[in-house]
Design an enzyme around this catalytic site. Sequence first.
Site, PDB file in Angstrom:
ATOM      1  CB  CYS A 229     -10.478  -7.653  -0.053  1.00 33.44           C
ATOM      2  SG  CYS A 229      -9.168  -8.461   0.880  1.00 33.44           S
TER       3      CYS A 229
ATOM      4  CG  ASP B 158      -1.181 -14.287  -0.402  1.00 29.01           C
ATOM      5  OD1 ASP B 158      -0.454 -14.873  -1.229  1.00 29.01           O
ATOM      6  OD2 ASP B 158      -0.940 -13.148   0.024  1.00 29.01           O
TER       7      ASP B 158
ATOM      8  CG  HIS C 195       2.201  12.762  -7.918  1.00 28.07           C
ATOM      9  ND1 HIS C 195       3.454  12.799  -7.382  1.00 28.07           N
ATOM     10  CD2 HIS C 195       1.418  12.129  -7.013  1.00 28.07           C
ATOM     11  CE1 HIS C 195       3.442  12.228  -6.185  1.00 28.07           C
ATOM     12  NE2 HIS C 195       2.224  11.826  -5.940  1.00 28.07           N
TER      13      HIS C 195
ATOM     14  CD  GLU D 299      -3.235 -12.307   3.600  1.00 27.71           C
ATOM     15  OE1 GLU D 299      -3.153 -12.184   2.370  1.00 27.71           O
ATOM     16  OE2 GLU D 299      -2.904 -11.411   4.397  1.00 27.71           O
TER      17      GLU D 299
END
Length: 553
Positions: A510, A463, A198, A439
């Site tokens: 994407c 993929d 973080h 995919e």
Amino acid sequence: MQRYRGKSVFEGIAMGKIRVYRKDETQLKPIKVQNTEGELERYFAAKRTAAQQLKQLYEKAVRQVGEAGAAVFEVHGMLLEDGEYNRSVESIIREEHVNAEYAVSMTGEKLSERFVAMEDDYIASKAADVKDISRRLVEILQRNNDVTGSLQASVAEAEKPSEPVIVVAEDLSPSETIQMNKDNVLAFVTVKGSACSHTAILAGMMGIPALVRTELSPDASMDGQQGIVDGYEGVFYVEPEAELEKQMRIRRDAELEKKKQLRELVGKRSITADGKQVMLCANIGNIGDLKAVLENDADGIGLFRSEFIYLGRNSYPTEEEQFLIYKAAAEAMNGKPIIIRTLDIGADKQCDYFHLEKEENPALGCRAIRICLKRPEIFRTQLRALFRASVYGNIAIMYPMITGVREMKRIQEIAAEVKKELRAGGIAFGEPKQGIMIETPAAVMMSDELAKEADFFSIGTNDLIQYTLAMDRQNAGLEEYCDSHYPAVLRMIEIVVKNAHKAGIPVGICGELGADREFTREFLALGVDELSVSPESILPLRKLIRQMNVEEI
């Protein structure tokens, strides 16, 4: 001149004086106590004070880096209530009859060591969070529950500089990071830490170059010396030679000019010279990426990989944990669309606590939506969090590894049941759009039927290429054969786009191929509505799109 290599967590070049940040790490010794119940009450009181401090830190972080960056302090608040953590502290106090400070310290060390031993960046980030909350509790116990004293004391040294400096430390907690005067910090350099911590996320959101795991031993002799942090190469220079300093200054100015030119595209549409417009969205893995998304003026988030919430831990994330993360992302995007992909564990992303059976070929095994449908209790928890978070922004849900209509029908049944449960409990929820990740070749061939069941398609080319060419994309020996430009892949994209548009739904890309500029013009000519890429690729891709004519194909 001294040269130290580290791991960059935020790019950029910083030049200035060095300030070594030191903190007291005294080893706590057990003190025998007779009244264990009284000691437990001290611990409970310290927890209440810590909760107040974290609330103050959250509010300050919201002002400095926004709600997404401030979410770390909500996570720390949940750690205060973590069952395993509290059971350990209470057990040590009761069974060993020792003071609360020692019990907290031992619990923090034990849990942190367990995380670090697994040698995973995501787990290491959890170790840092446990240490931070343990240190906070110990300081409160030692300072007689003063709400602000320990908080201010822990960062007083960092706030002293009256000029911008490069802060060098063994490690920095999120609390220490957020309390530093941002205007007086040029960069962070730490010996420990994780790229997924973080603290690293906060450094990125503050726009400060940062290196972690740097090979140095910070000492007082560095104070006041000249330093250079090269966040592009992951190198820290102490007392650099004049020629190097000159070169780095030239390079820094060139990078700033390049960014300045790209910044001129912020607020402009991603539209070709002949009028073809496309959505340019960003792919992210956690809320720490949101600052880069907003700074690069993405039209939205085309892929939020929610599986990273599940990685690097020993148990399933709760509904509340997930809700807070999705909510923070939705609010940070301020109305822009954010597509969150449901759990995609399996294949190259494994979680031991899922206890998945060993498979000969995990890429073709039980992964993604198959796990969710086999273990609906996990799926329901995520859907509840997503539906609840959708009240706070423009969230859409995307399901991975779909092969046919039957899976979508079952998903719709579960989603309807989840909504019914939320409605019965009087819990507010939205009606997010629900889409499919294309995919698999099966999804391509069934895309005409699947388009009737979905609000949108997003093509996951990574993929899709693997399954189309029957080649493991993790196998380095097949790299020369695994051609992402193979005609069959482009033909599949064309089929999906035609079927999506025939049904009146949009389609995006994407996978990594979406950022391949050799194919940008062709994707637009095929009718792709959205390209989702890394945040850093947004503005360069927008520049390319605005210079091209699709009709020239």
